[in-house]
Design an enzyme around this catalytic site. Sequence first.
Site, PDB file in Angstrom:
ATOM      1  N   CYS A  14       4.248  57.719   9.197  1.00 17.67           N
ATOM      2  CA  CYS A  14       2.935  56.910   9.033  1.00 17.67           C
ATOM      3  C   CYS A  14       1.854  57.717   8.589  1.00 17.67           C
ATOM      4  O   CYS A  14       1.057  57.360   7.688  1.00 17.67           O
ATOM      5  CB  CYS A  14       2.919  56.348  10.174  1.00 17.67           C
ATOM      6  N   THR A  21       7.507  50.807   2.914  1.00 18.29           N
ATOM      7  CA  THR A  21       6.531  50.706   1.739  1.00 18.29           C
ATOM      8  C   THR A  21       6.195  52.029   1.251  1.00 18.29           C
ATOM      9  O   THR A  21       5.317  52.889   1.572  1.00 18.29           O
ATOM     10  CB  THR A  21       5.111  49.973   2.102  1.00 18.29           C
TER      11      THR A  21
END
Length: 442
Positions: free
Chosen positions: A266, A86
């Site tokens: 992340c 994503t």
Amino acid sequence: MNIGVVGTGYVGLVQGVILSEFGMNVICMDVDEGKIDMLKRGKIPIYEPGLKELLDKNVQAKRLRFTTDMKETTENSDVIFIAVGTPPKEDGSADLQYVLQVAEDIAKNMNGYKVVGNKSTVPVGTGKLVQKTIKSILDKRGMNYEFDVVSNPEFLREGKAVKDCLTPDRVVIGTESDKAREIMKNVYDVLYINQTPFVFTNIETAEMIKYASNAFLAVKISYINEMALLSEKVGADVQEIARAMGMDERISPKFLQAGPGFGGSCFPKDTKAIVDIGKKYGEDMIVIEAAIKANEKQKQKMVEKIVNNVGEQGSLEGRTIGVLGLSFKPETDDMREAPSIDIIEGLVKAGAKIQSYCPQGMKEAKWRLEHLGNSVKYTSNEYEAAKEANAIVIMTEWYQFREMNLEKIKENMKDRYLFDLRNIYSKREKLVSDFKYFGVGN
Ligand code: UDX
């Protein structure tokens, strides 16, 4: 139980291997034929300690196989995990196209009840969107197969991914369906029996837990980095501060290491994404925005520190800097958002030549730093990187840099500037006196 895992990136591949280790029959699917080919030949496209052994073992036991075929994956699985990327879009929001594509593909191939588990980090509401996407395709197909969507976020750290998946701190399962909850319990039966804490909640809460956890850790790092900058000015030692802070159980000593800023796949992405989610719902994520800003500042402060000490009038013209460690952290080849990228760019902009070395990150670094041309060289070890250098910068705390022969490093250098951006040598008196030593926050 039969499990399909779609996406063989860090999360998907490690999860697939671990679930096969837990005794499930696992098919790992990816659209990237090259990657699947490699995996079929027992080669792992990422560097992750311990993964290869488990992969080989479970392939041999016939519990793990690889394919590019979505039909085969869907038809043969009771639970299908979505573990695709994503990536952030220009505006910082998460790009959901890959997740929704997988949802469509599952729906097109569905042949009975399925649990669709989402492992990708996705904005709140995506679980419901996946549900809608699948339903609309099934309607088009004129099929009314039952299915349930579960949010099952992944908390693994790169470099420690195998351990994190084998012994997670917690397993989060977000679903409204009792049937899916029972199935997920069975998937993680080994952990359930071993008393790993489970959090059963709704989809939205599970989706938020992942962002809330990552953003909190990012805030913690930016917080201690800010303390480090101030400590340098007032004559305090940030490592002592962190140690004392950590003695308070409410704070905990973990994630309080000052450094050159957080990176990786992340924290930078997820902090931006939650700020973006906040904007959409009319809530400013003030604390997280500040953590992002502080992180950018931290990297620039590292450049300034080097330029101000090694350079002349803001220039590093004619200076050679040895950079040890390029990946965003040790035990990985991952260069995504690595602080080394911005810091090296800053040093080159100031006129420096870079001699770099990283145990695993150089292949990645070569294309990510290609725009810097001949200003960045790659060497075959830390001693070569230090040869004739005016300064060395320890960017990532690989074990081999903790154990290097400092006499050898020293005698090869032109000047003895040592910028230890991970504070691995800050407590060694002799070393600090042998070099013109600079840590972070001390
Ligand atoms: C992180 C989370 O830890 C994991 O739970 C989530 O699933 C994905 O994101 P990862 O990105 O692999 O994992 O690395 P992590 O070890 O958490 O480090 C992230 C960054 O923070 C690195 O750049 C690291 O150097 C930095 N960091 C970490 C610090 O600067 N100081 C610290 O005290 C800890």
